[in-house]
Design a protein around this motif. Structure first.
Motif, PDB file in Angstrom:
ATOM      1  N   UNK A 138       0.776  -1.157   0.024  1.00  0.00           N
ATOM      2  CA  UNK A 138       0.099  -0.035  -0.085  1.00  0.00           C
ATOM      3  C   UNK A 138       0.749   1.284  -0.020  1.00  0.00           C
ATOM      4  N   UNK A 139       0.133   2.440  -0.461  1.00  0.00           N
ATOM      5  CA  UNK A 139       1.139   3.552  -0.266  1.00  0.00           C
ATOM      6  C   UNK A 139       1.420   3.835   1.350  1.00  0.00           C
ATOM      7  N   UNK A 140       2.400   4.678   1.698  1.00  0.00           N
ATOM      8  CA  UNK A 140       2.966   4.949   2.927  1.00  0.00           C
ATOM      9  C   UNK A 140       1.699   5.726   3.699  1.00  0.00           C
ATOM     10  N   UNK A 141       1.509   5.139   4.943  1.00  0.00           N
ATOM     11  CA  UNK A 141       0.416   5.842   5.862  1.00  0.00           C
ATOM     12  C   UNK A 141      -0.934   5.802   5.292  1.00  0.00           C
ATOM     13  N   UNK A 142      -1.270   4.963   4.319  1.00  0.00           N
ATOM     14  CA  UNK A 142      -2.376   4.636   3.599  1.00  0.00           C
ATOM     15  C   UNK A 142      -3.437   4.270   5.229  1.00  0.00           C
ATOM     16  N   UNK A 143      -4.566   4.767   5.067  1.00  0.00           N
ATOM     17  CA  UNK A 143      -5.472   4.244   6.273  1.00  0.00           C
ATOM     18  C   UNK A 143      -6.776   3.435   5.757  1.00  0.00           C
ATOM     19  N   UNK A 144      -6.997   2.445   6.062  1.00  0.00           N
ATOM     20  CA  UNK A 144      -8.210   1.621   5.549  1.00  0.00           C
ATOM     21  C   UNK A 144      -9.327   2.218   6.193  1.00  0.00           C
ATOM     22  N   UNK A 145     -10.484   2.050   5.332  1.00  0.00           N
ATOM     23  CA  UNK A 145     -11.697   2.660   5.743  1.00  0.00           C
ATOM     24  C   UNK A 145     -12.182   1.772   6.931  1.00  0.00           C
ATOM     25  N   UNK A 146     -13.044   2.273   7.816  1.00  0.00           N
ATOM     26  CA  UNK A 146     -13.700   1.490   8.976  1.00  0.00           C
ATOM     27  C   UNK A 146     -14.617   0.437   8.222  1.00  0.00           C
ATOM     28  N   UNK A 147     -14.657  -0.580   8.813  1.00  0.00           N
ATOM     29  CA  UNK A 147     -15.440  -1.742   8.333  1.00  0.00           C
ATOM     30  C   UNK A 147     -14.929  -2.228   6.944  1.00  0.00           C
ATOM     31  N   UNK A 148     -13.579  -1.904   6.728  1.00  0.00           N
ATOM     32  CA  UNK A 148     -12.872  -2.511   5.340  1.00  0.00           C
ATOM     33  C   UNK A 148     -13.213  -4.281   5.525  1.00  0.00           C
ATOM     34  N   UNK A 149     -13.515  -4.539   4.174  1.00  0.00           N
ATOM     35  CA  UNK A 149     -13.679  -5.932   4.207  1.00  0.00           C
ATOM     36  C   UNK A 149     -12.134  -6.589   3.654  1.00  0.00           C
TER      37      UNK A 149
END
Length: 255
Positions: A138-149
């Motif tokens: 992933x890109x650096x510091x990429x944040x997953x969305x809440x509830x990501x599957x």
């Protein structure tokens, strides 16, 4: 007493490799549908081996968890098996490659399991084909969305002295949990460098993945199986890949 029950599991800060459990409530993966998956085996002695999951990030590097390198394993020989589905079979897709050197994170802490990430530099380059391919980071510091599957896979072992049921790669789908869930159970949970996964209400997504295995979300490597509760029930904690991209780039720099 209810509160007491909730707090008890903090005593069991157990790396998932300590009994390298299997994936619970999962299913057998379609053979070679995860061509980046690696099986990592360290010979500790004539009778003893430790096993972990891992994944290919470049033709000469596999990524796994730092806690897979047990204390005292120092120069114990480690091999990586790529292109496997059923570890009981010598499949023609399998490539077994020796590890040239282990590069655990300098600030890995065995107590809190902070920075639970380790690169394995391979003696030979892996040959890419349909069964062996690296996964994108992933890109650096990429944040997953809440509830990501997301999903995680591992070879279902159930403990060192027990019969090994599944030698075929197992997988399970997981939803991202609220960080508060992990903060409740694990004193050392750190949201900047860890990801909390698994819905406490559904047993299906409960699992003990093989340590060092990969959490995949939308085709990108987002987490490394790090630790969980002794019971194997969710939530569980993953090393957050996007927090370590600069570290990885530096360590994999062509030397």
């Amino acid at each position: 007493t209810m509160l007491l029950l909730l707090l008890l599991p903090t005593a069991f800060l157990l790396p998932l490799g300590a009994q390298a459990g299997d994936i619970i409530g999962g299913r057998e993966a379609r053979p070679h549908s995860r061509p980046y998956m690696a099986f990592v085996e360290t010979k500790m002695g004539p009778e003893s081996t430790t096993e972990c999951g891992g994944f290919l990030v470049r033709e000469d590097f596999v990524l796994t968890a730092a806690h897979c390198d047990e204390e005292g394993s120092g120069d114990a020989p480690t091999v990586v098996i790529l292109g496997a589905h059923d570890l009981n079979q010598k499949e023609r897709t399998q490539q077994e490659i020796q590890v040239r050197r282990k590069i655990p994170h300098e600030d890995f802490d065995r107590t809190t399991l902070e920075n639970d990430i380790m690169l394995l530099q391979l003696e030979l380059r892996a040959e890419w084909n349909n069964a062996v391919k690296p996964i994108r980071l992933p890109p650096a510091n990429f944040l997953l969305k809440p509830e990501a599957t997301c999903s995680v896979a591992g070879w279902g072992r159930t403990g060192v002295h027990m019969v090994r049921p599944a030698t075929k790669l197992q997988e399970v789908t997981l939803k991202m949990a609220d960080d508060k869930q992990c903060e409740l159970f694990f004193d050392s949970f750190n949201r900047t460098s860890m990801v909390c996964m698994g819905n406490i209400k559904t047993k299906q997504s409960s699992f003990k993945g093989d340590s060092g295995g990969l959490l995949v979300c939308n085709g990108l490597a987002q987490g490394i199986v790090s630790y969980g509760k002794d019971s194997g029930l969710p939530p569980a904690v993953y090393t957050r890949m996007s927090a370590f991209i600069p570290w990885l780039r530096k360590k994999m720099g062509r030397e």
